[in-house]
Design a protein around this motif. Structure first.
Motif, PDB file in Angstrom:
ATOM      1  N   ARG A  78       0.838  -1.221   0.000  1.00  0.00           N
ATOM      2  CA  ARG A  78       0.000   0.000   0.000  1.00  0.00           C
ATOM      3  C   ARG A  78       0.864   1.260   0.000  1.00  0.00           C
ATOM      4  N   ASP A  79       1.971   1.244   0.758  1.00  0.00           N
ATOM      5  CA  ASP A  79       2.872   2.397   0.748  1.00  0.00           C
ATOM      6  C   ASP A  79       3.512   2.568  -0.632  1.00  0.00           C
ATOM      7  N   LEU A  80       3.894   1.450  -1.268  1.00  0.00           N
ATOM      8  CA  LEU A  80       4.471   1.518  -2.608  1.00  0.00           C
ATOM      9  C   LEU A  80       3.452   2.058  -3.607  1.00  0.00           C
ATOM     10  N   GLN A  81       2.201   1.680  -3.422  1.00  0.00           N
ATOM     11  CA  GLN A  81       1.137   2.180  -4.289  1.00  0.00           C
ATOM     12  C   GLN A  81       1.082   3.705  -4.228  1.00  0.00           C
ATOM     13  N   VAL A  82       1.200   4.254  -3.030  1.00  0.00           N
ATOM     14  CA  VAL A  82       1.167   5.705  -2.850  1.00  0.00           C
ATOM     15  C   VAL A  82       2.435   6.340  -3.420  1.00  0.00           C
ATOM     16  N   ILE A  83       3.601   5.739  -3.126  1.00  0.00           N
ATOM     17  CA  ILE A  83       4.873   6.281  -3.610  1.00  0.00           C
ATOM     18  C   ILE A  83       4.880   6.361  -5.127  1.00  0.00           C
ATOM     19  N   PHE A  84       4.488   5.257  -5.782  1.00  0.00           N
ATOM     20  CA  PHE A  84       4.549   5.189  -7.243  1.00  0.00           C
ATOM     21  C   PHE A  84       3.325   5.792  -7.922  1.00  0.00           C
ATOM     22  N   ASP A  85       2.260   6.037  -7.154  1.00  0.00           N
ATOM     23  CA  ASP A  85       1.021   6.613  -7.670  1.00  0.00           C
ATOM     24  C   ASP A  85       0.439   5.748  -8.791  1.00  0.00           C
ATOM     25  N   VAL A  86       0.298   4.447  -8.469  1.00  0.00           N
ATOM     26  CA  VAL A  86      -0.241   3.487  -9.431  1.00  0.00           C
ATOM     27  C   VAL A  86      -1.266   2.593  -8.744  1.00  0.00           C
ATOM     28  N   ASN A  87      -1.944   1.791  -9.548  1.00  0.00           N
ATOM     29  CA  ASN A  87      -2.885   0.800  -9.058  1.00  0.00           C
ATOM     30  C   ASN A  87      -2.130  -0.271  -8.263  1.00  0.00           C
ATOM     31  N   ILE A  88      -2.751  -0.801  -7.241  1.00  0.00           N
ATOM     32  CA  ILE A  88      -2.098  -1.807  -6.403  1.00  0.00           C
ATOM     33  C   ILE A  88      -1.685  -3.036  -7.213  1.00  0.00           C
TER      34      ILE A  88
END
Length: 118
Positions: free
Chosen positions: A40-50
């Motif tokens: 979930r944190d990576l999703q926010v960092i990369f600004d992409v779909n999970i």
């Protein structure tokens, strides 16, 4: 540094994520045993779909760069070691390309063609 993917680059987002994580390993910012941020944190960092994050992590896992522990997360499994001599050759090549006013994208096209044909 992990950052948002460039949605207009023409490179699939999951491959950009794979390359960013590999770069961080290569630079020593992510070392063997280090835990990656949560999905979930990576999703926010990369600004992409999970699902994009999961696809990137699965590719890295299949290539042997990371491993997962159920319920805990993803960890760096191996370092990427590149000889200092190789880095020196690449720096010299980049300097020559820049001095010849050959842009990054053209350089990558040249590199890709030479790679394929060697």
């Amino acid at each position: 540094m992990l950052r948002k993917v460039d949605k207009h680059s023409g490179v699939p987002a999951y491959l950009q994520i794979v390359n960013m994580i590999k770069s961080e390993i290569l630079l020593g910012n992510l070392q063997k045993g280090s835990q990656l941020p949560s999905i979930r944190d990576l999703q926010v960092i990369f600004d992409v779909n999970i699902n994009t994050v999961i696809k990137a992590l699965e590719k890295l896992k299949n290539e042997g760069y990371i491993e997962s522990e159920q319920g805990i997360g993803y960890f760096i499994k191996k370092d990427i070691d590149v000889e200092e001599g190789i880095i020196k050759i690449i720096r010299e090549c980049v300097t020559k390309l820049k001095n010849s006013r050959i842009d990054y994208y053209t350089s990558m096209l040249i590199f890709e063609e030479v790679w394929k044909n060697e």
